[in-house]
Scaffold this active site. Sequence first.
Site, PDB file in Angstrom:
ATOM      1  N   GLN A  75      97.101  82.513  64.716  1.00  0.00           N
ATOM      2  CA  GLN A  75      96.296  81.869  65.766  1.00  0.00           C
ATOM      3  C   GLN A  75      96.975  80.588  66.251  1.00  0.00           C
ATOM      4  O   GLN A  75      97.014  80.297  67.445  1.00  0.00           O
ATOM      5  CB  GLN A  75      94.890  81.507  65.257  1.00  0.00           C
ATOM      6  CG  GLN A  75      94.094  82.654  64.661  1.00  0.00           C
ATOM      7  CD  GLN A  75      93.823  83.757  65.655  1.00  0.00           C
ATOM      8  OE1 GLN A  75      93.604  83.503  66.831  1.00  0.00           O
ATOM      9  NE2 GLN A  75      93.851  84.996  65.199  1.00  0.00           N
ATOM     10  N   ARG A  98      88.023  87.817  67.841  1.00  0.00           N
ATOM     11  CA  ARG A  98      88.375  86.527  67.237  1.00  0.00           C
ATOM     12  C   ARG A  98      87.212  85.547  67.308  1.00  0.00           C
ATOM     13  O   ARG A  98      86.967  84.793  66.369  1.00  0.00           O
ATOM     14  CB  ARG A  98      89.637  85.974  67.904  1.00  0.00           C
ATOM     15  CG  ARG A  98      90.826  86.816  67.503  1.00  0.00           C
ATOM     16  CD  ARG A  98      92.144  86.429  68.119  1.00  0.00           C
ATOM     17  NE  ARG A  98      93.176  87.246  67.472  1.00  0.00           N
ATOM     18  CZ  ARG A  98      94.471  87.185  67.750  1.00  0.00           C
ATOM     19  NH1 ARG A  98      94.912  86.351  68.673  1.00  0.00           N
ATOM     20  NH2 ARG A  98      95.328  87.959  67.108  1.00  0.00           N
ATOM     21  N   TYR A 129      91.820  87.687  58.251  1.00  0.00           N
ATOM     22  CA  TYR A 129      91.863  88.867  59.130  1.00  0.00           C
ATOM     23  C   TYR A 129      91.652  88.546  60.614  1.00  0.00           C
ATOM     24  O   TYR A 129      91.369  87.421  60.974  1.00  0.00           O
ATOM     25  CB  TYR A 129      90.979  90.001  58.649  1.00  0.00           C
ATOM     26  CG  TYR A 129      89.491  89.785  58.481  1.00  0.00           C
ATOM     27  CD1 TYR A 129      88.790  88.746  59.078  1.00  0.00           C
ATOM     28  CD2 TYR A 129      88.768  90.696  57.691  1.00  0.00           C
ATOM     29  CE1 TYR A 129      87.436  88.618  58.907  1.00  0.00           C
ATOM     30  CE2 TYR A 129      87.399  90.562  57.514  1.00  0.00           C
ATOM     31  CZ  TYR A 129      86.757  89.528  58.117  1.00  0.00           C
ATOM     32  OH  TYR A 129      85.411  89.405  57.947  1.00  0.00           O
ATOM     33  N   GLU A 130      91.846  89.569  61.419  1.00  0.00           N
ATOM     34  CA  GLU A 130      91.787  89.432  62.882  1.00  0.00           C
ATOM     35  C   GLU A 130      92.834  88.423  63.376  1.00  0.00           C
ATOM     36  O   GLU A 130      92.577  87.637  64.287  1.00  0.00           O
ATOM     37  CB  GLU A 130      90.377  89.029  63.304  1.00  0.00           C
ATOM     38  CG  GLU A 130      90.012  89.395  64.724  1.00  0.00           C
ATOM     39  CD  GLU A 130      90.333  90.830  65.079  1.00  0.00           C
ATOM     40  OE1 GLU A 130      89.912  91.750  64.343  1.00  0.00           O
ATOM     41  OE2 GLU A 130      91.033  91.050  66.093  1.00  0.00           O
ATOM     42  N   GLY A 131      94.037  88.524  62.777  1.00  0.00           N
ATOM     43  CA  GLY A 131      95.097  87.558  63.094  1.00  0.00           C
ATOM     44  C   GLY A 131      94.934  86.355  62.192  1.00  0.00           C
ATOM     45  O   GLY A 131      93.976  85.601  62.358  1.00  0.00           O
TER      46      GLY A 131
END
Lengths: 599, 262
Positions: free
Chosen positions: A445, A298, A438-440
């Site tokens: 978040q 992240r 992406y990546e959450g």
Amino acid sequence: MSDYKAPIKDSLFALRMFGHLNDLAASEKYAQADPETVSTVLGEFGRFFEEVFGPVNAIGDTEGLKWSPEGVTTPAEFKPAYEKYVEAGWQGFGADTAYGGAGWPQGVYCLASEFMSGSNAALSMLPGLTVGAMELLEHWGSEEQKEKYLPRMVTGEWSGTMNLTEPQAGSDVGLSTTKADPQEDGSYLISGTKIFISFGDHDLTENIIHLVLARTPDAPPGTRGISLFLVPKFMVHDDGSLGERNDVDCVSIEHKMGIHASPTCVLSFGAQGGAVGYLVGEPNQGMRAMFTMMNNARLSVGTQGLSIAQASYQKAAIYSRERLQGRAIGSDSPGPVPIVQHPDVRRMLLTMRSQLEAMRNLVAHTAAALDMSQVTTGEESEGWTESLELLTPVVKSFCTELAVEITSLAVQVFGGMGYIEESGVSQLYRDARIAPIYEGTNGIQAMDLVGRKLGIRMGGAIADQFGRMHATLDEFRDAGSEFEASAQAFSSALDQLESTTAWIMEHGMADPRDALAGASPYLMIFGYTTGAWLMARQAMTARSDLEAGSDDAEYLEAKITSARFFCEQISPKVAGLVPAVTAGHEILYDIPEEQLTTF
Amino acid sequence: MAMNIVVCVKQIPDPADPGELDPNTKTLKRDVKLILDEADSYGVEMALQLVDAAGGGEVTLVSMAPDDEVGGIRTALAMGAAKAVLVSDEALVGSDALGTAKVLAKAIERAGDADLVITATESSDGYTGTVPEQVAELLGLPSITFAKSIEVDGNTIKVKRQTEAGYDDVEAPTPAVISVTAGVVEPRYPSFKGIMAAKSKPVDEVTVADLGLDADAVGWAGARQEIVEIATAETREAGTIIEDEGEGYAQIVDFLADLKVI
């Protein structure tokens, strides 16, 4: 030819303020990373990506990738660029020295990685994902697995992927169905389909090590029943030589808005009966393993947002000094002037620049927490870990939200030319747009921030954070009339962050929907206020450098102006966000679902 | 057969960040951070390749710079050179080309027995282009200039020497001084390991006296060249812009014909 310049000077400035380089160098673990060597390494790292990855960025965007049943072909110019990357040994930057890595601080790498992805966001996905896969193996792999796979991933000869998403399992990973059937020899046969696998197939490395989430037959449902498996593209013999092709195929690639040269693959495991996979860590501990790399990943995506936005700012700033249009207001001169002289263009440039500096400071501060948590012990180490946990969703979301805003402003500075691909800023705008997803997603978040992070140590972590901000505010107020307006703005932002935090903690207990409804605007309040905090420190550092006598006065004065602009004109945005945080969820649901699709 | 090569490298102000001339001394201000002259990176690369091909030996750097500056030397050490001799001395300020050559020649001797001395054809900040030949003369060695490739065959070196028409094949016995044309090889990037290793590679820092030279022979005192005047280069006049209304090609042809290039 790419004109990207790695902002080495700015990074070193941010590291000097927030990187704790002396503390790190004083530790046994990072003794080689003394400030002078960090400066040398960043200099060479930046030059490498400017000269090697930068020039093939536009080619990757226009040419894109070719898919055939045999696999994915990248643009011809990528191979020599990636080979040079391997030769230079950059893949081992933060990797364990036991497997050939340089073992450098992860946080320093995180900050340095801005240069890599700023030069070429799409190609940088390959090394970036390999770093993530290496971290997982370092933490969770057996000694045998580490010895077999890590050394050639550390050199960059092999790459790594992360296989989480399935068509029905996106943000909700617990819905995944990919199966892992145990075999008598201890291995598993993996079958299922994974989508959105970045660099799931390509022609730049000899082998690809897929890390795949799958379920064993007796696994409990949801995220508690997910295990992590290592599935090599080519089987690896005990002597390290490559064997036959495993049963994993790239069946298609996506046609995307941006990062055209990063293959986004649909991977089919087990079409011929089962792909051979090896369990990494304990059964059903896959999600736990994922969490070990999530902070780094992240932070990396937040840094990617910073990097692409920085590249767009550079282009816009240069163009604004070349493009002649209109007369300067208040001047008698008849000729057209560079557009940089017009107040509105100046505003756009300062909006970009000041936010970029705040973003870089935020990355440097948070990444340093990652390293400091490793070289300290006891409460001190826990404090750093809490700081890291708290700020990671802010880095990811705040930096990627602003990346979209900044790249859009870059297009605006170029005017009509910005909408034309030739300008290069159009690509950066498209490339940046993936980062909030992406990546959450940024929504995830924000949920993480209000749902998990505010509650760390029963609110103790956030209280400590506010304490640090207040200490800076007191100092800033005493730093002279020059900073009076900035300190006032920072103070006001901090008040509002504290009051919205209290609101969320109170109302979130009673009805979590109220906290979640305002989570995203709350995260931005958090970001702007944290930005003001770090920019206050930047202003004071630059001023004290100037007072100490510096031969770089113009640079330092610009740092001060930028910091003041952020505090006085950007951070007041928090006021406009407060009502959305404290409104609760009800109004969002006052419109029935069906009305949302009544057009 | 092992091969030991000395490469002369200059550390210069970063050309991307244009330096200033000092109106008093009429020379470039060098009190900024210095980097490896890109022109020298080709020589370093060629030397590393020759040592590799020979299967042994090492590359030694020789440099003359103010204030014990090692920034550029570290870059070349990170590329793979084994060690360096750095001459730094207040007395060297104001050295002309010949003064520089005298210092470099002594430093090369100090570096040990070399089979080959490699230089760039000229530096990117001074451009005198005379130092390599002066060094060869002072060392009593053959001088070959503008090499685009170097091959070693026993005690003979074979050089393709770039000319306007093509290249000459030139041979000389080792040791010799060879200047290498920029751009003929692709200089490697320093690797991460190389950068780390470079930190502990020996740099022999010496003064004019250590080299057995008389301070009067170098610097302002020894300079036989004098910079009489420096002036800002005239800005180029704006070009002519011709709107093409279908006859643009003819005007281009006329323009080129006026220049007598066609």
